[in-house]
Design an enzyme around this catalytic site. Sequence first.
Site, PDB file in Angstrom:
ATOM      1  N   CYS A  45       4.383  -8.506   0.549  1.00  0.00           N
ATOM      2  CA  CYS A  45       5.700  -8.446   0.699  1.00  0.00           C
ATOM      3  C   CYS A  45       6.555  -8.998  -0.636  1.00  0.00           C
ATOM      4  CB  CYS A  45       6.278  -9.464   1.826  1.00  0.00           C
ATOM      5  SG  CYS A  45       5.678  -8.868   3.394  1.00  0.00           S
ATOM      6  N   THR A  46       5.918  -9.669  -1.303  1.00  0.00           N
ATOM      7  CA  THR A  46       6.509 -10.065  -2.853  1.00  0.00           C
ATOM      8  C   THR A  46       6.613  -8.664  -3.463  1.00  0.00           C
ATOM      9  OG1 THR A  46       5.716 -12.276  -2.541  1.00  0.00           O
ATOM     10  CG2 THR A  46       6.296 -11.574  -4.794  1.00  0.00           C
TER      11      THR A  46
END
Length: 219
Positions: A45-46
């Site tokens: 997700c980063t």
Amino acid sequence: MSLRINDVAPDFTAETTEGPISFHQWIGDGWAVLFSHPKDFTPVCTTELGTVAGLKSEFERRNCKVLGISVDGVSDHERWSKDIEASQGHALNYPLVGDPELKVVKAYDMLPAGAGDTSVGRTPADNATARSVFVIGPDKRIKATLTYPMSTGRNFDEILRLLDSCQLTATKKVATPANWSQGDDVIILPAVSDEEARAKYPDGWQAPLPYIRIVPQPK
């Protein structure tokens, strides 16, 4: 309640990294992409949040706002945003919704009603199904959805391609074939009669099959 294409996207109010929003009002008269995350400080997700930050101008060019949501509070998002900028080279430049009570992910059918009412103590695996993308039109209806596993980063070039197709087909009575990209040939909708099609496309069309009528992309 499961959400389907052409359903009205659930409205909500929430705190974000850019202040409070009311979703439908925030969308305004343009398009929106809502994409969700199971937990802050997760590796895939980063990379996704940083990638979208780098593509913001592409979404803006399409009159489309981007809204992220993660199943944690805004204070966690603000700390996470520093990691995103440091590792991905792009600062967060769009709102990221805080959903510590799981209200939004439940409204969008990404977690079941019985999932509880707090993100505290929940692991990314507990929230693994909060990995969906919703393309929402100016009428506030869902035009497309995609859901990915946590282990697979989303392809935002594909999401831009999908947005292009949704915007084109919303107004031009055409469909886009497999692997279509902006500017490629398109298919006249089956609901359009040959008579109506000839008025629109006086040069005719290619017809490899009687039910496939291929024409250049309309302007």
